[in-house]
Design a protein around this motif. Structure first.
Motif, PDB file in Angstrom:
ATOM      1  N   UNK A  66     -11.627   4.310  -3.260  1.00  0.00           N
ATOM      2  CA  UNK A  66      -9.949   4.197  -3.826  1.00  0.00           C
ATOM      3  C   UNK A  66      -9.712   5.570  -3.299  1.00  0.00           C
ATOM      4  N   UNK A  67     -10.002   6.579  -3.823  1.00  0.00           N
ATOM      5  CA  UNK A  67      -9.469   7.615  -4.176  1.00  0.00           C
ATOM      6  C   UNK A  67      -9.261   7.801  -2.205  1.00  0.00           C
ATOM      7  N   UNK A  68      -9.611   8.230  -1.589  1.00  0.00           N
ATOM      8  CA  UNK A  68     -10.113   8.412   0.109  1.00  0.00           C
ATOM      9  C   UNK A  68      -8.833   7.421   0.645  1.00  0.00           C
ATOM     10  N   UNK A  69      -8.772   6.563   0.126  1.00  0.00           N
ATOM     11  CA  UNK A  69      -7.664   5.212   0.736  1.00  0.00           C
ATOM     12  C   UNK A  69      -6.408   5.888  -0.025  1.00  0.00           C
ATOM     13  N   UNK A  70      -6.312   6.024  -0.559  1.00  0.00           N
ATOM     14  CA  UNK A  70      -4.794   6.121  -1.189  1.00  0.00           C
ATOM     15  C   UNK A  70      -4.246   7.865   0.129  1.00  0.00           C
ATOM     16  N   UNK A 126       2.057   7.284   7.732  1.00  0.00           N
ATOM     17  CA  UNK A 126       2.734   5.941   7.831  1.00  0.00           C
ATOM     18  C   UNK A 126       2.263   5.217   8.522  1.00  0.00           C
ATOM     19  N   UNK A 127       2.317   5.234   9.757  1.00  0.00           N
ATOM     20  CA  UNK A 127       1.294   3.565  10.267  1.00  0.00           C
ATOM     21  C   UNK A 127       0.375   2.997  10.082  1.00  0.00           C
ATOM     22  N   UNK A 128      -0.482   3.741   9.267  1.00  0.00           N
ATOM     23  CA  UNK A 128      -1.596   2.974   8.272  1.00  0.00           C
ATOM     24  C   UNK A 128      -0.371   1.778   6.915  1.00  0.00           C
ATOM     25  N   UNK A 129      -0.585   2.972   6.288  1.00  0.00           N
ATOM     26  CA  UNK A 129       0.534   2.595   5.251  1.00  0.00           C
ATOM     27  C   UNK A 129       1.876   1.175   5.602  1.00  0.00           C
TER      28      UNK A 129
END
Length: 248
Positions: free
Chosen positions: A122-126, A133-136
């Motif tokens: 979860x921490x690394x995904x955040x 930005x593209x992934x977000x």
């Protein structure tokens, strides 16, 4: 009648075995010596097939007892059986005397320790969402898609997975290098393994002199503190030094 022998590893001639150590079928372990070396063996009944889980556990138990007693040992891979004690002396020890002496000298006074680091996902995904930005944006857009329209964005979901996997791999390479470099100064040799799971950061074996074990542990503790919010780090060992025994 010649009794087949199961062989666990090789140590120095005259080594004192740990008290009460037993091998396959709880049979006593003995030393068969030739020259400067001795093999750790136990009797193997004729026709006894190998490969059950208790057999592997017994193999590891014998080698683990040697390691924890501080007795240098060259571990053999699981499944080494020979015709009898004479074969152990002649075919294993006498035929490989120089090689075993060299390996015992190399391993004397050293332990194998395995460093494992695993991402707190979860921490690394955040991190990835904040830095990419593209992934977000793609993730946000997919979360807003109604359930009944999921099929229409199937390939977008695949693309998102690929982007996240790529970003994870970039972080893994950087983080693994940092962790290896942080622990390596107290070790004489390091053997890293490829990550087996997506969440694995590092999995590496270190050959550490006994007198530098506290230094190695302190370095790992510092790494654990520095990366506590994103990586779980642990050390396994000491272990039989399989990773630092060259293949025949």
């Amino acid at each position: 009648m010649t009794t087949p022998q199961y062989v666990y590893g090789v140590t120095r001639k005259g080594a004192a075995l740990p008290d009460g150590v037993t091998g396959l079928d709880d049979r006593p372990v003995a030393l068969v010596a030739d020259g400067e070396c001795a093999a750790l063996v136990s009797d193997l009944p004729v026709g006894r097939a190998l490969g059950e889980r208790p057999d592997l556990e017994a193999h590891q138990r014998v080698l683990g007892a040697m390691v924890h007693a501080g007795i240098v040992v060259v571990p053999l891979r699981f499944g080494a059986a020979m015709e009898g004690r004479e074969a152990v002396e002649r075919e294993l020890l006498a035929a490989n005397s120089d090689r075993f002496v060299h390996m015992l000298d190399r391993l004397e006074g050293r332990v194998e320790l395995r460093l494992r680091g695993t991402y707190i996902q979860d921490a690394v995904l955040r991190e990835i969402m904040q830095a990419e930005p593209e992934i977000a944006e793609l993730s946000k857009r997919l979360r807003e898609v109604p359930a009944d329209a999921a099929d229409a964005v199937y390939y977008d979901r695949i693309r998102l997975g690929e982007l996240i996997a790529g970003a994870m791999e970039q972080r893994r390479e950087t983080d693994a290098q940092l962790l290896l470099e942080g622990a390596a100064p107290a070790a004489e040799a390091v053997i890293p393994r490829p990550p087996a799971r997506e969440e694995d950061v590092v999995d590496a074996s270190f050959l550490v002199p006994v007198e530098r074990r506290a230094e190695f542990d302190a370095a790992v503790e510092e790494l654990s503190r520095a990366h506590a919010d994103r990586v779980r780090i642990r050390v396994v060992g000491p272990l039989p030094p399989y990773d630092f025994v060259p293949e025949a």
